[in-house]
Design a protein around this motif. Structure first.
Motif, mmCIF file in Angstrom:
data_model
loop_
_atom_site.group_PDB
_atom_site.id
_atom_site.type_symbol
_atom_site.label_atom_id
_atom_site.label_comp_id
_atom_site.label_asym_id
_atom_site.label_seq_id
_atom_site.Cartn_x
_atom_site.Cartn_y
_atom_site.Cartn_z
ATOM 1 N N TRP A 1 -33.913 15.709 29.698
ATOM 2 C CA TRP A 1 -34.164 14.326 28.804
ATOM 3 C C TRP A 1 -34.504 14.889 27.470
ATOM 4 C CZ3 TRP A 1 -34.569 9.652 30.578
ATOM 5 C CH2 TRP A 1 -35.008 8.686 29.581
ATOM 6 N N ASP A 2 -34.607 15.943 27.130
ATOM 7 C CA ASP A 2 -35.023 16.459 25.717
ATOM 8 C C ASP A 2 -33.851 17.010 25.306
ATOM 9 O OD1 ASP A 2 -37.657 15.461 25.806
ATOM 10 O OD2 ASP A 2 -38.526 17.506 26.374
ATOM 11 N N THR A 3 -32.828 17.862 25.816
ATOM 12 C CA THR A 3 -31.884 18.502 25.423
ATOM 13 C C THR A 3 -30.474 17.880 25.365
ATOM 14 O OG1 THR A 3 -31.291 19.553 27.596
ATOM 15 C CG2 THR A 3 -33.047 20.781 26.062
ATOM 16 N N ASP A 4 -30.411 16.949 26.259
ATOM 17 C CA ASP A 4 -29.173 16.087 26.394
ATOM 18 C C ASP A 4 -29.561 14.614 26.855
ATOM 19 O OD1 ASP A 4 -26.528 15.059 26.845
ATOM 20 O OD2 ASP A 4 -25.758 16.764 27.960
ATOM 21 N N PRO A 5 -30.079 13.938 26.150
ATOM 22 C CA PRO A 5 -30.581 12.690 26.541
ATOM 23 C C PRO A 5 -29.447 11.781 27.128
ATOM 24 C CG PRO A 5 -31.428 13.029 24.214
ATOM 25 C CD PRO A 5 -30.440 14.101 24.639
ATOM 26 N N GLU A 6 -28.078 11.774 26.729
ATOM 27 C CA GLU A 6 -27.201 11.118 27.277
ATOM 28 C C GLU A 6 -26.727 11.260 28.631
ATOM 29 O OE1 GLU A 6 -24.473 7.942 27.407
ATOM 30 O OE2 GLU A 6 -25.956 8.298 25.824
ATOM 31 N N LEU B 1 -30.921 13.926 41.421
ATOM 32 C CA LEU B 1 -30.334 13.223 40.019
ATOM 33 C C LEU B 1 -31.859 13.104 39.064
ATOM 34 C CD1 LEU B 1 -28.077 10.680 41.405
ATOM 35 C CD2 LEU B 1 -27.251 12.618 39.725
ATOM 36 N N LEU B 2 -32.779 12.610 39.549
ATOM 37 C CA LEU B 2 -33.902 12.538 38.799
ATOM 38 C C LEU B 2 -34.684 13.739 38.266
ATOM 39 C CD1 LEU B 2 -35.949 9.447 40.953
ATOM 40 C CD2 LEU B 2 -34.571 9.392 38.787
ATOM 41 N N THR C 1 -27.268 9.150 32.141
ATOM 42 C CA THR C 1 -26.213 9.184 33.260
ATOM 43 C C THR C 1 -26.805 9.336 34.534
ATOM 44 O OG1 THR C 1 -24.448 9.587 31.480
ATOM 45 C CG2 THR C 1 -23.837 10.110 33.733
ATOM 46 N N HIS C 2 -27.602 10.443 34.545
ATOM 47 C CA HIS C 2 -28.102 10.826 35.835
ATOM 48 C C HIS C 2 -28.910 9.507 36.334
ATOM 49 C CE1 HIS C 2 -26.399 14.510 35.915
ATOM 50 N NE2 HIS C 2 -27.380 15.008 35.013
ATOM 51 N N LEU C 3 -29.535 8.867 35.533
ATOM 52 C CA LEU C 3 -30.591 7.749 35.944
ATOM 53 C C LEU C 3 -29.683 6.542 36.403
ATOM 54 C CD1 LEU C 3 -33.386 7.771 32.958
ATOM 55 C CD2 LEU C 3 -33.659 8.439 35.371
#
Length: 427
Positions: free
Chosen positions: A242-247, A234-235, A251-253
């Motif tokens: 992180w840059d392309t799809d922050p949301e 997940l990380l 969610t993964h975090l």
């Protein structure tokens, strides 16, 4: 280690050593209650025989010039014998007292043959204090002197005077040596049993330690290690997005944090040797599997749960083993199979409970029960631990593991555990 039944261990001799009447519990200063009673009986018998012989001499030879010597030596004999009973002391002190008593007795017998039968208690004392050969030699000398004294007292030749003392001495010596050697053999047997018991206890401790290590390794693999693997995935996904799809990354975090919290709970329960977290607070296996399926349904993998048969309350060990099996199987499906869907099916019958874990992934050649592949679908044998751990856990409960898989067609794992008492097969 304390001696069995908390009784003090009697002194023992090493196996194969010669049996000696002067060894073990017969040693002065190491006497048991029975030994002290026997010593008191021998002392009493000696004093009584001594008093009887002295009275006979006084009645028959009261005017003899030997009387003062007889009286003095009789007093010395009585005092030394009674003192030895009151204060046993060491073995060396006992032998010195025996030498003094024998020397005085020989002089008395030479002066007055009627003191000869005081040798009977002395024979037993010699057997108790001296090594076997020395004791036999002394007993032979005492018996010979008794024969000579009896012949001096007799008016004519009497065969009993010649035969009776040696026979009595031989019987006393033979019985004593036999009983002593039998006691020595029995002590050797007890020592062997105690040693065997200690070795067995040490072996059981080693086996218990090994079994506990294996159990902990399985528990860590199926809970903490699998959770850490999911967090890592997940990380990594969050880092890529992180840059392309922050949301999606957030969610993964959040999912990774949830898995970390669950892993922390598992770790705490593992430390306290409790049931898996999903079985805590009275939750049944069906509810725990449903919770597991919901938690694992993420990142393109959908996990469904279905229960068949009556809602049976399963033993804690059975429920824990099947839940750990499902956790390990789903972790391997997510990491290695590339499946999009997976299904958990719990089937409860009257005498058996079964768990099926199926997926639609890439599949793999099914490993043989004695094969070397360590994890379901894991191509790296150095990092997998799933399949042997699952088999070992089921085997402890008398259960079995079956795997059906074909490359490209997914896989089905079936874990079955009997609910009736059964003897688990040997590992």
């Amino acid at each position: 280690m304390r001696h069995p039944d908390n009784h003090p261990q009697p002194p023992s001799t090493s196996p194969g050593s010669p049996a000696s009447p002067a060894s073990g519990a017969f040693a002065p200063g190491a006497q048991t209650r029975d030994d002290r009673l026997l010593s008191a009986l021998l002392t009493t018998a000696f004093v009584v025989l001594l008093a009887g012989a002295l009275l006979r001499y006084v009645l028959k030879h009261g005017d003899s010039d030997r009387l003062p010597w007889i009286l003095g030596l009789s007093v010395v004999l009585a005092v030394v014998q009674v003192a030895g009973q009151a204060r046993p002391g060491s073995r060396r002190a006992g032998r010195v007292r025996l030498a003094v008593v024998v020397a005085c007795w020989v002089v008395v017998v030479l002066l007055a043959p009627s003191f000869a039968w005081c040798a009977v208690p002395l024979i037993h004392t010699a057997l108790r204090l001296l090594p076997t050969r020395s004791a036999v030699a002394l007993v032979t000398a005492l018996a010979t002197l008794v024969v000579l004294a009896e012949l001096r007292l007799a008016d004519g030749f009497d065969p009993n005077h010649l035969l009776l003392p040696p026979v009595v001495a031989a019987l006393a010596t033979g019985v004593f040596v036999y009983l002593t050697r039998e006691a020595t053999r029995r002590q050797h047997l007890i020592d062997d049993l105690v040693r065997t018991r200690r070795e067995l206890a040490a072996t059981e401790r080693r086996e218990g330690t090994l079994a506990e290590r294996q159990r902990l390794s399985r528990e860590i693999h199926d809970s903490l290690a699998q959770g850490l693997s999911s967090q890592n995935m997940l990380l990594q996904a969050a880092d890529r997005q992180w840059d392309t799809d922050p949301e999606a990354a957030r969610t993964h975090l959040r999912t990774a944090a949830s898995i970390a919290a669950h892993g922390l709970t598992e770790a705490r329960r593992l430390v306290h040797d409790l049931a898996p977290a999903d079985l805590a607070e009275g939750a049944g296996l069906a509810q725990a599997l449903a919770t597991l399926a919901a938690r694992e349904s993420r990142d393109g993998l959908t996990v469904r749960f279905h229960a068949e048969g009556p809602d049976t309350h399963l033993p804690d060990q059975v429920a824990s083993a099947l839940l750990r099996t499902a956790q390990g199987a789903l972790a391997n499906i997510r990491e290695h199979s590339g499946a999009r869907t997976a299904a958990l099916t719990l089937t409860c019958l009257d005498d058996t409970v079964a768990l099926d874990v199926a997926d639609d992934g890439r599949g793999f050649p099914a490993p043989e029960p004695g094969g070397t592949r360590d994890s379901l679908g894991d191509p790296d044998p150095l990092r997998g631990h799933g399949l042997p751990a699952i088999r070992a856990r089921l085997r402890q409960l008398g259960g079995t593991l079956a795997i059906e898989s074909t490359p490209g067609e997914g896989a089905v794992l079936t874990a079955t555990i009997p609910l009736t008492p059964a003897t688990p097969p040997a590992p």
